[in-house]
Structures are given as structure tokens and as C-alpha cells.
Design a protein around this motif. Structure first.
Motif, PDB file in Angstrom:
ATOM      1  N   HIS A 167       0.853  -1.193   0.000  1.00 54.80           N
ATOM      2  CA  HIS A 167       0.000   0.000   0.000  1.00 54.80           C
ATOM      3  C   HIS A 167       0.888   1.242   0.000  1.00 54.80           C
ATOM      4  O   HIS A 167       1.947   1.264   0.623  1.00 54.80           O
ATOM      5  N   ARG A 204       0.380  -2.592  -4.660  1.00 56.02           N
ATOM      6  CA  ARG A 204      -0.593  -3.341  -5.456  1.00 56.02           C
ATOM      7  C   ARG A 204      -2.015  -3.079  -4.958  1.00 56.02           C
ATOM      8  O   ARG A 204      -2.871  -3.958  -4.930  1.00 56.02           O
ATOM      9  N   THR A 205      -2.219  -1.826  -4.549  1.00 59.09           N
ATOM     10  CA  THR A 205      -3.546  -1.286  -4.264  1.00 59.09           C
ATOM     11  C   THR A 205      -3.619   0.090  -4.914  1.00 59.09           C
ATOM     12  O   THR A 205      -2.612   0.783  -5.042  1.00 59.09           O
ATOM     13  N   ASN A 207      -4.068   3.893  -5.836  1.00 64.87           N
ATOM     14  CA  ASN A 207      -4.042   5.276  -5.357  1.00 64.87           C
ATOM     15  C   ASN A 207      -3.514   6.121  -6.510  1.00 64.87           C
ATOM     16  O   ASN A 207      -2.349   6.010  -6.888  1.00 64.87           O
ATOM     17  N   ASP A 217       5.521   0.051  -8.685  1.00 65.67           N
ATOM     18  CA  ASP A 217       4.515  -0.862  -8.160  1.00 65.67           C
ATOM     19  C   ASP A 217       4.911  -2.320  -8.369  1.00 65.67           C
ATOM     20  O   ASP A 217       5.978  -2.634  -8.919  1.00 65.67           O
ATOM     21  N   THR A 261      -3.511  -6.423   6.662  1.00 65.32           N
ATOM     22  CA  THR A 261      -4.098  -6.097   5.358  1.00 65.32           C
ATOM     23  C   THR A 261      -3.333  -6.810   4.246  1.00 65.32           C
ATOM     24  O   THR A 261      -2.646  -6.187   3.430  1.00 65.32           O
ATOM     25  N   VAL A 263      -2.314  -8.604   0.796  1.00 63.92           N
ATOM     26  CA  VAL A 263      -2.691  -8.388  -0.602  1.00 63.92           C
ATOM     27  C   VAL A 263      -1.936  -9.398  -1.453  1.00 63.92           C
ATOM     28  O   VAL A 263      -0.702  -9.488  -1.374  1.00 63.92           O
TER      29      VAL A 263
END
Length: 322
Positions: A167, A204-205, A207, A217, A261, A263
Motif C-alpha cells: 500500500h 498493489r492497491t 491510489n 509498483d 491487510t 494483498v
């Protein structure tokens, strides 16, 4: 009845967190016993002649998902007992032969007055920085990086951030939230971090805002590889004082299930260690490993990954001293 008495020498090989006589070197102690300081370093609040202080920040009220990272420092320390008996294999020398490292223990704050916790964290690190000691932090959720950076920037000015994570943690907020997804937005906005000399890796989320940071990324890293990423990091950061922040969810959940969290689509542990090793020689003024959440871990694999990454960070600190 035997008249044998315990040898004084035998006692020095147990509970090294309290009994070690020299701050240097790696020494074997049964992994299943003894006081679980980080890598069996001595527990101490004395910062005299210390190079690196390992500090736990058991804080997890800034999480937006699963809690439990308040138990992270303890779990990482316990897992580190499996590493303490020998030097990290990929380094030419044992960083513990070069560095005087202590385990300072944990930052204290009153959970009944949780809004005061950021001040307690910041004040602790102001003391660490004033003593000329570099902090290696075991989290705790990722918000803790913000008060740490606030403290270190008073000594070093605007700091370069090297940030490994799934993130970006740069979502905008109102400036007063205690949130583990907004603090690097605030760090850039308030000038404690120089985003033009900072880099984020592994995201890999989504924004759409970068706020001046360079962002490589997950797709970029998978396609271009470790060497290209290391070159980009060093070009971006240069010789500026930098802070290395490693969120354990940079790793794929198959390698780090114990986090709040997770991912998918992340990285294996070998890749993470190679990234850390490849940063040898950077001007590192502090580092952290955050977001290890033991309630969601399996067989301590996330805690062991966190401990191993932190051990490699000691190699980075030592590489600048060599």
C-alpha cells in the motif's frame, strides 16, 4: 549426592539479554529458552557508546483492518532467537562484530489515553536521536513510522524514505487522524520527508495520487527485477539521509499471512532479503519492520520473516560503518 556446582562459565551462555559481558559478536544460546531480546542483545536503556537501539512499538489502534500488531515486537524478538546463534550468511562479516547493538525494550504509552501515544513515540525517538543512536524499530502498525520520522527529521532535516509495502499509505486525510494509511501523505505535506528524493516499492492497491514520490509498483518490480529496482532506489535517494520502512505485507500472503491487510500478488522472502542487502552503503539513519500480526500467523513464518529482515537491516547499518 553429588557436590557438583554449576560452573560460572555455564551461566554466561543463558539469558544473554541480561548476562552478556560484551556487546559485540554472535553467541549461541538454546533457541527454546532464555530471555527473548532481539538477537539476544542486552536489554538496556543506557545509550552510551551504542550504535543501534532496537526498539519495540506495540501500537495497533491505527489499523483499518485486522488488529494484532501490538504483539508484533514480542513475536519478532522470539523468532529472532532462531537467528542469533550465527551471523547473517550473505554478509562478508557479522554486523554484530562492528556495531554495539542493544535492545532498548518497548515504548510505553497509556492505552487509556491513546491519543497521547504519538507524542510518547516521538519523544522517545528524540532522545534516541539526541544520543547519536540509530533506531531499528519493531512494530506495531505502520502509523508508528510517522512520529519516528518527525523525531529524526529534527536532527537530519527532510529525510529520504525508502518504503516497501503493498500500500502507498499516502491517502489524504484531515491532518489529525491516527491512521496507518495516511502518514506518508502527511510526512510529505509537512516536509519531514522529501518526496522528490524518496521511493515506494511493491504497491498493489490503487491510489492515483503520488504526492511527489517515485512509485515502482508490484507489476514493475516483477517485470524489471531486483537489480533495476536497486539502481532506481540509489539514483533517487543518493547520499541523502534516508529511512527504510518495511511493511511485512510487501511479501505475498503465502510468505507472510500474519498481517492485518494482506494483498495477493506480492513477493517471496528471498526477494525481500535481496532488496535489503542490495542497499549496502546507503546513508541510513533509521529503519523499521512493521505490521507483523501474530494472531493471524502460522508457525511463526511471518514473525521469522520480520526478524530476518530486521537482521539484514543491521547489515546495512554496519556497511556504512565499515
Amino acid at each position: 549426592m553429588s557436590n557438583d556446582k554449576p560452573s560460572p562459565a555455564t551461566a554466561t551462555f543463558s539469558d544473554l539479554a541480561f548476562t552478556r559481558t560484551s556487546p559485540y559478536g554472535s553467541q549461541a544460546e538454546p533457541t527454546y529458552a532464555g530471555a527473548t531480546s532481539f538477537l539476544r542483545r542486552k536489554y538496556s536503556k543506557d545509550l552510551e557508546s551504542v550504535d543501534v537501539a532496537v526498539i519495540g512499538v506495540p501500537f495497533d489502534v491505527a489499523t483499518t483492518g485486522r488488529p494484532g500488531t501490538r504483539f508484533g515486537p514480542r513475536a519478532i524478538r522470539a523468532a529472532s532467537t532462531m537467528l542469533a546463534w550465527c551471523p547473517p550468511y550473505a554478509w562478508e562479516s557479522d554486523p554484530l562484530d562492528t556495531l554495539h547493538v542493544i535492545d532498548w525494550g518497548d515504548v510505553f504509552f497509556d492505552s487509556g489515553h491513546i491519543a497521547e501515544a504519538p507524542v510518547a513515540i516521538r519523544n522517545t525517538y528524540l532522545q534516541i536521536a539526541a544520543a547519536g543512536v540509530k533506531p531499528l524499530t519493531l512494530g506495531g502498525d505502520h502509523f508508528i513510522s510517522y512520529p519516528i520520522l518527525q523525531a529524526l527529521s529534527r536532527t537530519h532535516g527532510p529525510i529520504s524514505l525508502i518504503h516497501f509495502d503493498a500500500h502507498s499509505d499516502t491517502w489524504a486525510d484531515d491532518g489529525v487522524r491516527i491512521d496507518h494509511g495516511t502518514m506518508f501523505y502527511q510526512a510529505a505535506k509537512t516536509g519531514i520527508v522529501d518526496p522528490s528524493r524518496s521511493i515506494q516499492l511493491g504497491m498493489r492497491t490503487f491510489n492515483e495520487e503520488k504526492h511527489g514520490y517515485e512509485v515502482l509498483d508490484a507489476r514493475w518490480l516483477h517485470r524489471n527485477g531486483i537489480d533495476a529496482a536497486l539502481a532506481a532506489i540509489k539514483a533517487r535517494v543518493g547520499d541523502n539521509p534516508c529511512y527504510l520502512s518495511f511493511d511485512i505485507d510487501f511479501l505475498d500472503p503465502s510468505y507472510a499471512p500474519g498481517t492485518g491487510t494482506p494483498v495477493v500478488g506480492g513477493f517471496d522472502t528471498h526477494t525481500a532479503l535481496e532488496f535489503i542487502r542490495g542497499l549496502k552503503g546507503i546513508h541510513l539513519v533509521g529503519a523499521d519492520v512493521v505490521e507483523v500480526s501474530p494472531p493471524f500467523d502460522h508457525a511463526e513464518i511471518t514473525a521469522l520473516a520480520g526478524a530476518s529482515i530486521a537482521q539484514e537491516m543491521l547489515g546495512l547499518f554496519a556497511s556504512k560503518c565499515a
